[in-house]
Design a protein around this motif. Structure first.
Motif, PDB file in Angstrom:
ATOM      1  N   MET A  59      45.736  46.777   7.336  1.00  0.00           N
ATOM      2  CA  MET A  59      45.292  48.145   7.608  1.00  0.00           C
ATOM      3  C   MET A  59      43.894  48.383   7.048  1.00  0.00           C
ATOM      4  SD  MET A  59      48.815  50.341   7.013  1.00  0.00           S
ATOM      5  CE  MET A  59      47.962  51.884   6.894  1.00  0.00           C
ATOM      6  N   ASP A  60      43.652  47.936   5.833  1.00  0.00           N
ATOM      7  CA  ASP A  60      42.323  48.072   5.229  1.00  0.00           C
ATOM      8  C   ASP A  60      41.266  47.333   6.047  1.00  0.00           C
ATOM      9  OD1 ASP A  60      43.242  49.675   3.181  1.00  0.00           O
ATOM     10  OD2 ASP A  60      43.363  48.041   1.717  1.00  0.00           O
ATOM     11  N   GLU A  61      41.624  46.158   6.535  1.00  0.00           N
ATOM     12  CA  GLU A  61      40.696  45.362   7.347  1.00  0.00           C
ATOM     13  C   GLU A  61      40.335  46.110   8.637  1.00  0.00           C
ATOM     14  OE1 GLU A  61      41.083  41.340   9.999  1.00  0.00           O
ATOM     15  OE2 GLU A  61      42.045  41.345   8.039  1.00  0.00           O
ATOM     16  N   ILE A  62      41.326  46.678   9.288  1.00  0.00           N
ATOM     17  CA  ILE A  62      41.067  47.423  10.520  1.00  0.00           C
ATOM     18  C   ILE A  62      40.202  48.640  10.223  1.00  0.00           C
ATOM     19  CG2 ILE A  62      42.118  48.779  12.371  1.00  0.00           C
ATOM     20  CD1 ILE A  62      44.599  46.848  12.073  1.00  0.00           C
ATOM     21  N   LEU A  63      40.529  49.387   9.178  1.00  0.00           N
ATOM     22  CA  LEU A  63      39.747  50.570   8.828  1.00  0.00           C
ATOM     23  C   LEU A  63      38.316  50.215   8.450  1.00  0.00           C
ATOM     24  CD1 LEU A  63      42.347  52.688   6.829  1.00  0.00           C
ATOM     25  CD2 LEU A  63      41.607  52.987   9.210  1.00  0.00           C
ATOM     26  N   SER A  64      38.101  49.032   7.893  1.00  0.00           N
ATOM     27  CA  SER A  64      36.743  48.628   7.518  1.00  0.00           C
ATOM     28  C   SER A  64      35.859  48.447   8.751  1.00  0.00           C
ATOM     29  CB  SER A  64      36.752  47.358   6.663  1.00  0.00           C
ATOM     30  OG  SER A  64      37.089  46.230   7.434  1.00  0.00           O
ATOM     31  N   TRP A  65      36.449  48.144   9.906  1.00  0.00           N
ATOM     32  CA  TRP A  65      35.664  48.050  11.141  1.00  0.00           C
ATOM     33  C   TRP A  65      35.022  49.399  11.447  1.00  0.00           C
ATOM     34  CZ3 TRP A  65      35.869  50.722  15.731  1.00  0.00           C
ATOM     35  CH2 TRP A  65      34.997  50.275  16.716  1.00  0.00           C
ATOM     36  N   PHE A  66      35.812  50.486  11.322  1.00  0.00           N
ATOM     37  CA  PHE A  66      35.269  51.819  11.587  1.00  0.00           C
ATOM     38  C   PHE A  66      34.107  52.119  10.648  1.00  0.00           C
ATOM     39  CE2 PHE A  66      39.550  52.075  13.319  1.00  0.00           C
ATOM     40  CZ  PHE A  66      39.340  52.718  14.529  1.00  0.00           C
ATOM     41  N   ASP A  67      34.284  51.801   9.380  1.00  0.00           N
ATOM     42  CA  ASP A  67      33.231  52.023   8.385  1.00  0.00           C
ATOM     43  C   ASP A  67      31.977  51.234   8.733  1.00  0.00           C
ATOM     44  OD1 ASP A  67      32.321  53.177   5.867  1.00  0.00           O
ATOM     45  OD2 ASP A  67      32.488  51.144   5.060  1.00  0.00           O
ATOM     46  N   ALA A  68      32.149  49.991   9.140  1.00  0.00           N
ATOM     47  CA  ALA A  68      31.001  49.146   9.495  1.00  0.00           C
ATOM     48  C   ALA A  68      30.234  49.704  10.692  1.00  0.00           C
ATOM     49  CB  ALA A  68      31.460  47.718   9.776  1.00  0.00           C
ATOM     50  N   GLU A  69      30.923  50.427  11.553  1.00  0.00           N
ATOM     51  CA  GLU A  69      30.290  51.028  12.734  1.00  0.00           C
ATOM     52  C   GLU A  69      29.768  52.436  12.447  1.00  0.00           C
ATOM     53  OE1 GLU A  69      29.679  49.546  15.646  1.00  0.00           O
ATOM     54  OE2 GLU A  69      30.608  47.694  14.936  1.00  0.00           O
ATOM     55  N   ASP A  70      29.892  52.897  11.191  1.00  0.00           N
ATOM     56  CA  ASP A  70      29.503  54.251  10.781  1.00  0.00           C
ATOM     57  C   ASP A  70      30.334  55.335  11.449  1.00  0.00           C
ATOM     58  OD1 ASP A  70      27.544  53.553   8.884  1.00  0.00           O
ATOM     59  OD2 ASP A  70      26.068  53.244  10.472  1.00  0.00           O
ATOM     60  N   ILE A  71      31.572  55.000  11.810  1.00  0.00           N
ATOM     61  CA  ILE A  71      32.531  55.953  12.343  1.00  0.00           C
ATOM     62  C   ILE A  71      33.380  56.426  11.163  1.00  0.00           C
ATOM     63  CG2 ILE A  71      34.464  56.288  13.916  1.00  0.00           C
ATOM     64  CD1 ILE A  71      33.314  53.888  15.551  1.00  0.00           C
ATOM     65  N   GLU A  72      33.493  57.731  11.007  1.00  0.00           N
ATOM     66  CA  GLU A  72      34.203  58.301   9.866  1.00  0.00           C
ATOM     67  C   GLU A  72      35.698  58.407  10.162  1.00  0.00           C
ATOM     68  OE1 GLU A  72      32.270  62.082   9.516  1.00  0.00           O
ATOM     69  OE2 GLU A  72      30.426  61.200   8.733  1.00  0.00           O
ATOM     70  N   VAL A  73      36.522  57.824   9.308  1.00  0.00           N
ATOM     71  CA  VAL A  73      37.973  57.960   9.424  1.00  0.00           C
ATOM     72  C   VAL A  73      38.363  59.188   8.616  1.00  0.00           C
ATOM     73  CG1 VAL A  73      40.226  56.923   8.952  1.00  0.00           C
ATOM     74  CG2 VAL A  73      38.314  55.486   9.743  1.00  0.00           C
ATOM     75  N   GLY A  75      41.567  60.743   9.011  1.00  0.00           N
ATOM     76  CA  GLY A  75      42.998  60.747   8.765  1.00  0.00           C
ATOM     77  C   GLY A  75      43.613  59.484   9.332  1.00  0.00           C
ATOM     78  N   VAL A  76      44.762  59.087   8.790  1.00  0.00           N
ATOM     79  CA  VAL A  76      45.395  57.842   9.244  1.00  0.00           C
ATOM     80  C   VAL A  76      46.761  58.039   9.878  1.00  0.00           C
ATOM     81  CG1 VAL A  76      44.092  56.383   7.645  1.00  0.00           C
ATOM     82  CG2 VAL A  76      46.315  57.305   6.949  1.00  0.00           C
ATOM     83  N   ALA A  77      47.337  59.245   9.771  1.00  0.00           N
ATOM     84  CA  ALA A  77      48.643  59.504  10.384  1.00  0.00           C
ATOM     85  C   ALA A  77      48.708  60.965  10.809  1.00  0.00           C
ATOM     86  CB  ALA A  77      49.784  59.156   9.424  1.00  0.00           C
ATOM     87  N   PRO A  78      48.192  61.293  11.956  1.00  0.00           N
ATOM     88  CA  PRO A  78      47.651  60.422  12.997  1.00  0.00           C
ATOM     89  C   PRO A  78      46.226  59.971  12.665  1.00  0.00           C
ATOM     90  CG  PRO A  78      47.455  62.694  13.700  1.00  0.00           C
ATOM     91  CD  PRO A  78      48.187  62.707  12.374  1.00  0.00           C
ATOM     92  N   LEU A  79      45.829  58.901  13.328  1.00  0.00           N
ATOM     93  CA  LEU A  79      44.471  58.389  13.157  1.00  0.00           C
ATOM     94  C   LEU A  79      43.491  59.380  13.770  1.00  0.00           C
ATOM     95  CD1 LEU A  79      42.771  56.022  12.125  1.00  0.00           C
ATOM     96  CD2 LEU A  79      43.035  54.945  14.365  1.00  0.00           C
ATOM     97  N   LEU A  80      42.516  59.771  12.992  1.00  0.00           N
ATOM     98  CA  LEU A  80      41.509  60.746  13.410  1.00  0.00           C
ATOM     99  C   LEU A  80      40.154  60.216  12.976  1.00  0.00           C
ATOM    100  CD1 LEU A  80      40.645  63.610  14.390  1.00  0.00           C
ATOM    101  CD2 LEU A  80      41.173  64.420  12.082  1.00  0.00           C
ATOM    102  N   LEU A  94      31.615  64.193  16.807  1.00  0.00           N
ATOM    103  CA  LEU A  94      32.345  63.887  18.026  1.00  0.00           C
ATOM    104  C   LEU A  94      33.690  63.372  17.559  1.00  0.00           C
ATOM    105  CD1 LEU A  94      29.457  62.039  19.867  1.00  0.00           C
ATOM    106  CD2 LEU A  94      30.025  64.473  19.957  1.00  0.00           C
ATOM    107  N   CYS A  95      34.747  63.953  18.033  1.00  0.00           N
ATOM    108  CA  CYS A  95      36.055  63.831  17.395  1.00  0.00           C
ATOM    109  C   CYS A  95      37.066  63.168  18.332  1.00  0.00           C
ATOM    110  CB  CYS A  95      36.497  65.248  17.031  1.00  0.00           C
ATOM    111  SG  CYS A  95      38.022  65.367  16.133  1.00  0.00           S
ATOM    112  N   TRP A  96      37.725  62.121  17.850  1.00  0.00           N
ATOM    113  CA  TRP A  96      38.787  61.446  18.604  1.00  0.00           C
ATOM    114  C   TRP A  96      40.053  61.428  17.756  1.00  0.00           C
ATOM    115  CZ3 TRP A  96      41.830  57.205  17.582  1.00  0.00           C
ATOM    116  CH2 TRP A  96      42.651  56.779  18.633  1.00  0.00           C
ATOM    117  N   LEU A  97      41.182  61.766  18.402  1.00  0.00           N
ATOM    118  CA  LEU A  97      42.479  61.824  17.740  1.00  0.00           C
ATOM    119  C   LEU A  97      43.429  60.838  18.403  1.00  0.00           C
ATOM    120  CD1 LEU A  97      44.420  63.335  15.755  1.00  0.00           C
ATOM    121  CD2 LEU A  97      44.836  64.953  17.620  1.00  0.00           C
TER     122      LEU A  97
END
Length: 120
Positions: A59-73, A75-80, A94-97
């Protein structure tokens, strides 16, 4: 300085966002089931503590992809996730849920999710 996305740039990343989101949701579900089983039954068909630690690491590895792309996480349940952007000289996200199939929403940076509006 954090990256500022255009709507087109953020939308071009959506196939990868959806791919990483699907992977995250699957791992999150496995971890929830494994944790529940271990707490209530003492065993799980999904494994034990080592497997739980492995799922947490994934899970941390997947979330680190978002960080590397400068996409802000946000929330994680649900993913926002939010893409920092500017619309009409106003700082927005720009918001994706989780569950949405496309990027179609935004909110002012100072308002957060309650200020969510459809993209023009």
């Amino acid at each position: 300085m954090a990256r500022i996305f255009t709507v087109d740039e953020a939308r071009s990343l959506m196939p990868a966002v959806l791919e990483h989101a699907r992977a995250f949701v699957a791992v999150r579900a496995d971890l929830a089931e494994l944790t529940h089983d271990l707490r209530h039954a003492g065993a799980s068909p999904l494994g034990g503590l080592p497997e739980a630690k492995g799922l947490e690491a994934r899970m941390d590895e997947i979330l680190s992809w978002f960080d590397a792309e400068d996409i802000e996480v946000k929330g994680v349940a649900p993913l926002l996730v939010d893409f920092p952007a500017v619309l009409g000289e106003v700082s927005v996200r720009l918001c994706w849920l989780e569950g949405e199939t496309a990027l179609g929403w935004y909110h002012r940076s100072d308002l957060g999710f309650p200020g969510r509006r459809a993209l023009p």
